[in-house]
Design an enzyme around this catalytic site. Sequence first.
Site: not given
Length: 405
Positions: A60, A234, A208, A103, A194, A258, A28, A206, A95
Amino acid sequence: MKLRTIRATCTAVALTGLLGTLATTPAQAATPVGWEGQALGLSAAQQQSQGEGMTVAVLDSGVMEDHPALKGKVTTGPDFLQDGLEPGDPKWGEHGTAMASDVLKVAPKAKILSVRVIDDSDDETPDIKDLEELRNQGKSPLEAGIQYAVDHGADVISMSLGSSDWFNTYSAEESAAVDYALLAGVPVLASAGNSGDGLNSTSYPAGYAGVIAVAATQPNGTRAEFSTVHTYNDVAAPGVAINSATNTGGYKPVNGTSPACALAAGVVALMKAKNPKLTPTQVNDVLIATTNRPAGGGSALLGYGPINAAAAVKASASPPKDETAPAAYEGKEHFATPDGTPKDTHPELEQSVFMTGAVAAGAGLVLLIGGVLLVRSGRRRAPTPGPMGPTGPAGMMPPQGRYPG
Protein backbone atom coordinates in the site's frame (compact mmCIF):
# COMPACT_ATOMS: atom_id res chain seq x y z
CA MET A 1 9.34 -4.26 -19.34
CA LYS A 2 7.99 -0.76 -19.70
CA LEU A 3 7.72 0.49 -16.13
CA ARG A 4 4.28 1.88 -15.49
CA THR A 5 3.84 4.85 -13.25
CA ILE A 6 1.85 4.37 -10.10
CA ARG A 7 -0.34 6.82 -8.29
CA ALA A 8 -2.77 6.78 -5.45
CA THR A 9 -6.23 8.21 -5.27
CA CYS A 10 -7.79 7.95 -1.85
CA THR A 11 -10.98 6.34 -3.10
CA ALA A 12 -11.76 5.22 0.42
CA VAL A 13 -13.98 8.26 0.94
CA ALA A 14 -14.00 9.73 4.44
CA LEU A 15 -17.38 10.35 6.02
CA THR A 16 -17.95 13.12 8.53
CA GLY A 17 -17.11 12.79 12.22
CA LEU A 18 -15.56 10.05 14.29
CA LEU A 19 -17.67 7.06 15.28
CA GLY A 20 -17.69 5.68 18.77
CA THR A 21 -16.65 2.18 19.58
CA LEU A 22 -19.33 -0.37 18.78
CA ALA A 23 -17.51 -3.34 20.21
CA THR A 24 -18.55 -6.70 18.83
CA THR A 25 -15.07 -8.25 19.00
CA PRO A 26 -12.57 -8.91 21.78
CA ALA A 27 -10.65 -6.05 23.37
CA GLN A 28 -7.49 -6.79 21.34
CA ALA A 29 -9.01 -4.99 18.33
CA ALA A 30 -8.02 -1.41 19.12
CA THR A 31 -9.67 0.04 16.03
CA PRO A 32 -13.39 0.70 16.66
CA VAL A 33 -15.61 -2.01 15.20
CA GLY A 34 -18.95 -1.17 13.63
CA TRP A 35 -21.53 -3.10 11.65
CA GLU A 36 -18.81 -5.12 9.89
CA GLY A 37 -18.24 -7.12 13.08
CA GLN A 38 -21.72 -8.61 13.03
CA ALA A 39 -21.78 -8.95 9.25
CA LEU A 40 -18.61 -11.06 9.26
CA GLY A 41 -19.40 -12.98 12.44
CA LEU A 42 -16.16 -11.78 14.02
CA SER A 43 -17.01 -12.60 17.60
CA ALA A 44 -17.49 -16.30 16.85
CA ALA A 45 -14.52 -16.35 14.47
CA GLN A 46 -12.14 -14.82 17.02
CA GLN A 47 -13.15 -17.38 19.62
CA GLN A 48 -11.53 -19.93 17.28
CA SER A 49 -8.52 -17.93 16.11
CA GLN A 50 -6.85 -14.56 16.66
CA GLY A 51 -4.35 -14.79 13.81
CA GLU A 52 -1.48 -15.88 16.05
CA GLY A 53 1.83 -16.29 14.22
CA MET A 54 0.56 -14.89 10.94
CA THR A 55 2.18 -12.05 8.98
CA VAL A 56 -0.03 -10.14 6.57
CA ALA A 57 1.85 -8.11 3.96
CA VAL A 58 0.00 -4.85 3.27
CA LEU A 59 1.15 -3.58 -0.12
CA ASP A 60 0.00 0.00 0.00
CA SER A 61 1.09 3.60 0.66
CA GLY A 62 2.98 2.88 3.88
CA VAL A 63 1.85 2.25 7.47
CA MET A 64 2.35 4.57 10.45
CA GLU A 65 3.73 1.97 12.83
CA ASP A 66 3.43 4.18 15.93
CA HIS A 67 -0.36 4.46 15.67
CA PRO A 68 -1.97 3.18 18.92
CA ALA A 69 -3.82 0.46 17.03
CA LEU A 70 -0.66 -0.73 15.30
CA LYS A 71 2.19 -0.14 17.75
CA GLY A 72 4.44 -3.16 18.10
CA LYS A 73 2.71 -5.03 15.29
CA VAL A 74 4.26 -3.51 12.15
CA THR A 75 7.49 -4.25 10.32
CA THR A 76 8.29 -1.68 7.64
CA GLY A 77 9.80 -3.08 4.47
CA PRO A 78 11.26 -1.24 1.46
CA ASP A 79 9.71 1.74 -0.27
CA PHE A 80 9.54 0.46 -3.84
CA LEU A 81 7.83 3.64 -5.00
CA GLN A 82 10.95 5.71 -4.28
CA ASP A 83 9.23 9.06 -4.76
CA GLY A 84 11.07 10.86 -1.95
CA LEU A 85 8.11 10.99 0.47
CA GLU A 86 8.63 9.90 4.07
CA PRO A 87 6.49 9.17 7.15
CA GLY A 88 4.88 12.39 8.32
CA ASP A 89 4.13 13.62 4.81
CA PRO A 90 0.36 13.99 4.25
CA LYS A 91 0.65 11.80 1.15
CA TRP A 92 2.46 9.01 3.00
CA GLY A 93 0.62 6.26 4.82
CA GLU A 94 -2.94 7.56 4.90
CA HIS A 95 -4.47 4.67 3.00
CA GLY A 96 -1.98 2.03 4.10
CA THR A 97 -2.42 2.82 7.80
CA ALA A 98 -6.18 2.47 7.44
CA MET A 99 -5.85 -0.89 5.69
CA ALA A 100 -3.39 -2.29 8.23
CA SER A 101 -5.77 -1.40 11.06
CA ASP A 102 -8.64 -3.16 9.26
CA VAL A 103 -6.55 -6.34 8.94
CA LEU A 104 -5.76 -6.25 12.67
CA LYS A 105 -9.36 -5.49 13.54
CA VAL A 106 -10.13 -9.01 12.30
CA ALA A 107 -6.86 -10.74 13.25
CA PRO A 108 -5.62 -8.81 16.32
CA LYS A 109 -2.69 -11.14 17.05
CA ALA A 110 -1.31 -11.10 13.51
CA LYS A 111 1.66 -9.00 12.40
CA ILE A 112 1.80 -6.51 9.54
CA LEU A 113 4.58 -6.29 6.94
CA SER A 114 4.27 -2.90 5.28
CA VAL A 115 5.60 -2.62 1.72
CA ARG A 116 5.11 0.72 -0.02
CA VAL A 117 4.10 0.46 -3.68
CA ILE A 118 1.70 3.42 -4.11
CA ASP A 119 1.22 6.86 -2.61
CA ASP A 120 -1.88 8.66 -1.41
CA SER A 121 -1.79 11.40 -4.04
CA ASP A 122 -4.63 12.00 -6.46
CA ASP A 123 -2.63 13.73 -9.14
CA GLU A 124 1.05 12.93 -8.72
CA THR A 125 3.14 10.17 -10.21
CA PRO A 126 6.67 9.21 -9.23
CA ASP A 127 9.50 10.71 -11.23
CA ILE A 128 10.67 7.99 -13.59
CA LYS A 129 14.27 8.91 -12.78
CA ASP A 130 13.66 7.99 -9.15
CA LEU A 131 12.56 4.55 -10.34
CA GLU A 132 15.57 3.91 -12.57
CA GLU A 133 16.95 1.11 -10.40
CA LEU A 134 13.69 -0.83 -10.52
CA ARG A 135 13.35 -0.13 -14.22
CA ASN A 136 16.79 -1.60 -14.82
CA GLN A 137 15.69 -4.68 -12.91
CA GLY A 138 12.60 -4.87 -15.11
CA LYS A 139 10.22 -4.67 -12.15
CA SER A 140 7.27 -2.47 -11.30
CA PRO A 141 6.84 -1.46 -7.64
CA LEU A 142 3.92 -3.87 -7.32
CA GLU A 143 5.87 -6.78 -8.81
CA ALA A 144 8.85 -6.06 -6.58
CA GLY A 145 6.58 -5.68 -3.55
CA ILE A 146 4.92 -9.06 -4.05
CA GLN A 147 8.25 -10.82 -4.42
CA TYR A 148 9.68 -9.07 -1.36
CA ALA A 149 6.66 -10.02 0.75
CA VAL A 150 6.99 -13.68 -0.22
CA ASP A 151 10.74 -13.73 0.43
CA HIS A 152 10.34 -12.10 3.85
CA GLY A 153 7.85 -14.36 5.52
CA ALA A 154 4.41 -13.11 4.50
CA ASP A 155 1.65 -15.64 5.14
CA VAL A 156 -1.00 -13.53 3.37
CA ILE A 157 -0.70 -10.67 0.86
CA SER A 158 -3.33 -7.92 0.94
CA MET A 159 -3.49 -5.41 -1.94
CA SER A 160 -6.20 -2.76 -1.50
CA LEU A 161 -5.29 -1.11 -4.78
CA GLY A 162 -6.07 -1.33 -8.47
CA SER A 163 -5.33 -0.02 -11.93
CA SER A 164 -6.89 3.34 -12.73
CA ASP A 165 -7.35 3.24 -16.49
CA TRP A 166 -8.89 1.14 -19.23
CA PHE A 167 -5.76 0.56 -21.28
CA ASN A 168 -2.58 -1.47 -20.78
CA THR A 169 -3.22 -2.32 -17.15
CA TYR A 170 -2.40 -6.02 -17.49
CA SER A 171 1.21 -6.88 -16.74
CA ALA A 172 2.64 -10.31 -17.49
CA GLU A 173 5.41 -9.62 -14.98
CA GLU A 174 2.97 -8.77 -12.19
CA SER A 175 0.91 -11.83 -13.04
CA ALA A 176 4.08 -13.91 -12.76
CA ALA A 177 4.78 -12.32 -9.37
CA VAL A 178 1.32 -13.44 -8.22
CA ASP A 179 2.15 -16.95 -9.45
CA TYR A 180 5.39 -16.78 -7.46
CA ALA A 181 3.40 -16.05 -4.32
CA LEU A 182 0.87 -18.78 -4.94
CA LEU A 183 3.55 -21.38 -5.64
CA ALA A 184 5.16 -20.37 -2.34
CA GLY A 185 1.85 -21.06 -0.58
CA VAL A 186 0.91 -17.42 0.05
CA PRO A 187 -2.73 -16.44 -0.65
CA VAL A 188 -3.08 -13.14 -2.51
CA LEU A 189 -6.11 -10.85 -2.09
CA ALA A 190 -6.99 -7.64 -3.93
CA SER A 191 -9.83 -5.15 -3.95
CA ALA A 192 -12.27 -5.61 -6.84
CA GLY A 193 -12.30 -1.92 -7.75
CA ASN A 194 -14.49 1.12 -7.13
CA SER A 195 -15.85 1.80 -10.60
CA GLY A 196 -19.19 0.02 -10.26
CA ASP A 197 -21.09 3.31 -10.39
CA GLY A 198 -18.97 4.62 -13.26
CA LEU A 199 -17.16 2.94 -16.16
CA ASN A 200 -16.95 -0.39 -14.30
CA SER A 201 -13.49 -1.04 -15.74
CA THR A 202 -11.43 -4.16 -15.15
CA SER A 203 -8.97 -3.71 -12.31
CA TYR A 204 -5.63 -5.37 -11.76
CA PRO A 205 -4.29 -7.05 -9.64
CA ALA A 206 -7.83 -8.27 -8.87
CA GLY A 207 -8.09 -9.61 -12.42
CA TYR A 208 -4.96 -11.75 -12.28
CA ALA A 209 -5.51 -15.51 -12.14
CA GLY A 210 -5.27 -16.88 -8.62
CA VAL A 211 -5.96 -13.58 -6.86
CA ILE A 212 -8.94 -13.59 -4.48
CA ALA A 213 -10.89 -10.52 -5.64
CA VAL A 214 -13.03 -8.94 -2.93
CA ALA A 215 -16.15 -6.89 -3.68
CA ALA A 216 -17.82 -4.56 -1.16
CA THR A 217 -21.16 -4.79 0.61
CA GLN A 218 -23.23 -2.20 2.44
CA PRO A 219 -24.96 -2.74 5.80
CA ASN A 220 -28.00 -4.47 4.30
CA GLY A 221 -25.75 -7.09 2.73
CA THR A 222 -26.18 -5.99 -0.88
CA ARG A 223 -23.49 -4.63 -3.19
CA ALA A 224 -22.17 -1.17 -2.40
CA GLU A 225 -22.99 0.97 -5.44
CA PHE A 226 -19.32 1.76 -6.13
CA SER A 227 -18.16 -1.88 -6.03
CA THR A 228 -16.99 -3.05 -9.45
CA VAL A 229 -19.17 -5.71 -11.07
CA HIS A 230 -17.01 -8.33 -12.75
CA THR A 231 -16.74 -12.07 -13.27
CA TYR A 232 -13.40 -12.12 -11.43
CA ASN A 233 -15.15 -11.29 -8.13
CA ASP A 234 -14.75 -14.20 -5.72
CA VAL A 235 -16.22 -13.05 -2.41
CA ALA A 236 -17.45 -9.88 -0.74
CA ALA A 237 -16.90 -8.11 2.59
CA PRO A 238 -18.16 -4.93 4.27
CA GLY A 239 -16.95 -1.77 2.54
CA VAL A 240 -19.11 1.15 3.73
CA ALA A 241 -18.37 3.32 6.81
CA ILE A 242 -15.59 1.04 8.05
CA ASN A 243 -13.81 2.60 11.06
CA SER A 244 -10.11 2.73 10.21
CA ALA A 245 -6.92 4.23 11.61
CA THR A 246 -5.57 7.49 10.20
CA ASN A 247 -1.95 8.49 9.59
CA THR A 248 -2.39 11.27 12.16
CA GLY A 249 -3.18 8.97 15.07
CA GLY A 250 -6.97 8.93 15.10
CA TYR A 251 -9.75 7.04 13.37
CA LYS A 252 -12.28 7.75 10.64
CA PRO A 253 -14.84 5.72 8.69
CA VAL A 254 -13.99 4.96 5.06
CA ASN A 255 -15.74 3.47 2.03
CA GLY A 256 -14.37 1.26 -0.71
CA THR A 257 -13.43 -2.20 -1.80
CA SER A 258 -10.14 -1.33 -0.06
CA PRO A 259 -11.41 -1.99 3.47
CA ALA A 260 -13.36 -4.97 2.14
CA CYS A 261 -10.10 -6.51 0.92
CA ALA A 262 -8.26 -5.72 4.18
CA LEU A 263 -11.03 -7.28 6.28
CA ALA A 264 -11.01 -10.37 4.04
CA ALA A 265 -7.22 -10.62 4.41
CA GLY A 266 -7.72 -10.59 8.17
CA VAL A 267 -10.15 -13.49 7.85
CA VAL A 268 -7.58 -15.43 5.83
CA ALA A 269 -5.04 -14.79 8.60
CA LEU A 270 -7.50 -16.32 11.09
CA MET A 271 -7.94 -19.32 8.79
CA LYS A 272 -4.21 -19.91 8.34
CA ALA A 273 -3.55 -19.54 12.06
CA LYS A 274 -6.17 -22.24 12.59
CA ASN A 275 -4.55 -24.44 9.93
CA PRO A 276 -1.09 -23.29 8.76
CA LYS A 277 -1.05 -26.01 6.09
CA LEU A 278 -3.82 -24.36 4.07
CA THR A 279 -2.81 -23.78 0.46
CA PRO A 280 -3.99 -20.72 -1.50
CA THR A 281 -6.41 -22.95 -3.40
CA GLN A 282 -7.86 -24.32 -0.17
CA VAL A 283 -8.19 -20.81 1.25
CA ASN A 284 -10.12 -19.76 -1.84
CA ASP A 285 -12.29 -22.89 -1.81
CA VAL A 286 -13.13 -22.59 1.90
CA LEU A 287 -13.99 -18.90 1.63
CA ILE A 288 -16.31 -19.61 -1.31
CA ALA A 289 -17.91 -22.71 0.25
CA THR A 290 -18.76 -20.90 3.51
CA THR A 291 -20.12 -17.60 2.20
CA ASN A 292 -23.56 -16.28 3.01
CA ARG A 293 -24.67 -17.23 -0.49
CA PRO A 294 -27.14 -14.81 -2.14
CA ALA A 295 -30.59 -16.15 -2.96
CA GLY A 296 -29.78 -16.16 -6.68
CA GLY A 297 -26.42 -17.86 -6.19
CA GLY A 298 -23.03 -16.56 -7.23
CA SER A 299 -22.83 -13.67 -9.69
CA ALA A 300 -20.56 -10.92 -10.97
CA LEU A 301 -22.05 -8.60 -8.34
CA LEU A 302 -20.61 -10.14 -5.17
CA GLY A 303 -18.88 -13.24 -6.43
CA TYR A 304 -20.06 -16.21 -4.37
CA GLY A 305 -21.34 -13.95 -1.62
CA PRO A 306 -20.37 -12.16 1.60
CA ILE A 307 -17.70 -13.81 3.75
CA ASN A 308 -18.79 -15.69 6.87
CA ALA A 309 -15.64 -15.51 8.98
CA ALA A 310 -16.80 -17.89 11.69
CA ALA A 311 -17.78 -20.58 9.19
CA ALA A 312 -14.59 -20.10 7.17
CA VAL A 313 -12.32 -20.48 10.20
CA LYS A 314 -14.20 -23.58 11.36
CA ALA A 315 -14.05 -25.18 7.91
CA SER A 316 -10.31 -24.49 7.69
CA ALA A 317 -9.65 -27.35 10.06
CA SER A 318 -10.83 -29.86 7.42
CA PRO A 319 -10.42 -28.20 4.01
CA PRO A 320 -11.17 -29.89 0.68
CA LYS A 321 -8.25 -31.62 -1.00
CA ASP A 322 -6.04 -29.38 -3.11
CA GLU A 323 -5.89 -30.97 -6.54
CA THR A 324 -4.11 -28.15 -8.32
CA ALA A 325 -0.59 -29.59 -8.12
CA PRO A 326 1.23 -30.07 -11.47
CA ALA A 327 0.77 -33.52 -12.98
CA ALA A 328 2.46 -35.28 -15.88
CA TYR A 329 0.36 -35.85 -18.99
CA GLU A 330 -0.49 -39.55 -19.26
CA GLY A 331 -2.78 -39.57 -22.27
CA LYS A 332 -2.25 -40.33 -25.95
CA GLU A 333 0.81 -39.22 -27.84
CA HIS A 334 -1.17 -36.45 -29.52
CA PHE A 335 -3.86 -34.27 -27.95
CA ALA A 336 -5.78 -34.18 -31.22
CA THR A 337 -7.04 -37.75 -31.01
CA PRO A 338 -8.77 -39.69 -32.41
CA ASP A 339 -7.47 -38.62 -35.84
CA GLY A 340 -3.85 -38.66 -34.68
CA THR A 341 -2.97 -35.19 -35.98
CA PRO A 342 0.26 -34.09 -34.29
CA LYS A 343 -0.16 -31.05 -32.08
CA ASP A 344 2.65 -29.24 -33.90
CA THR A 345 0.99 -29.29 -37.32
CA HIS A 346 -2.11 -27.66 -38.73
CA PRO A 347 -4.26 -27.99 -41.86
CA GLU A 348 -3.28 -26.02 -44.94
CA LEU A 349 -4.70 -22.52 -45.14
CA GLU A 350 -7.75 -22.29 -47.39
CA GLN A 351 -6.60 -19.64 -49.86
CA SER A 352 -10.08 -18.79 -51.10
CA VAL A 353 -11.29 -17.91 -47.61
CA PHE A 354 -8.14 -15.89 -46.94
CA MET A 355 -8.43 -13.92 -50.19
CA THR A 356 -12.10 -13.16 -49.59
CA GLY A 357 -11.30 -11.72 -46.17
CA ALA A 358 -8.34 -9.74 -47.49
CA VAL A 359 -10.41 -8.19 -50.29
CA ALA A 360 -13.22 -7.27 -47.88
CA ALA A 361 -10.77 -5.72 -45.44
CA GLY A 362 -9.10 -3.73 -48.19
CA ALA A 363 -12.40 -2.41 -49.47
CA GLY A 364 -13.42 -1.39 -45.98
CA LEU A 365 -10.15 0.44 -45.45
CA VAL A 366 -10.57 2.36 -48.70
CA LEU A 367 -14.10 3.41 -47.73
CA LEU A 368 -12.93 4.48 -44.27
CA ILE A 369 -10.09 6.61 -45.65
CA GLY A 370 -12.43 8.18 -48.20
CA GLY A 371 -14.96 9.05 -45.51
CA VAL A 372 -12.32 10.66 -43.32
CA LEU A 373 -11.00 12.74 -46.21
CA LEU A 374 -14.52 13.82 -47.13
CA VAL A 375 -15.27 14.94 -43.59
CA ARG A 376 -11.98 16.81 -43.29
CA SER A 377 -12.62 18.51 -46.63
CA GLY A 378 -16.06 19.58 -45.53
CA ARG A 379 -14.70 21.02 -42.30
CA ARG A 380 -12.11 23.09 -44.17
CA ARG A 381 -14.77 24.58 -46.43
CA ALA A 382 -17.22 25.41 -43.67
CA PRO A 383 -15.45 26.43 -40.46
CA THR A 384 -17.63 26.71 -37.39
CA PRO A 385 -17.47 30.09 -35.68
CA GLY A 386 -16.86 30.42 -31.95
CA PRO A 387 -14.72 28.55 -29.43
CA MET A 388 -13.67 25.03 -30.38
CA GLY A 389 -12.63 23.64 -26.99
CA PRO A 390 -9.29 22.01 -26.17
CA THR A 391 -6.66 22.14 -28.87
CA GLY A 392 -4.41 19.36 -27.60
CA PRO A 393 -3.66 16.21 -29.60
CA ALA A 394 -6.72 14.05 -30.18
CA GLY A 395 -6.89 10.62 -28.65
CA MET A 396 -4.26 11.20 -25.97
CA MET A 397 -4.48 8.46 -23.36
CA PRO A 398 -4.70 9.43 -19.70
CA PRO A 399 -1.72 8.61 -17.50
CA GLN A 400 -1.67 5.05 -16.29
CA GLY A 401 -1.57 4.32 -12.62
CA ARG A 402 -2.88 2.55 -9.58
CA TYR A 403 -5.24 3.80 -6.97
CA PRO A 404 -6.09 2.44 -3.55
CA GLY A 405 -9.07 0.12 -3.89
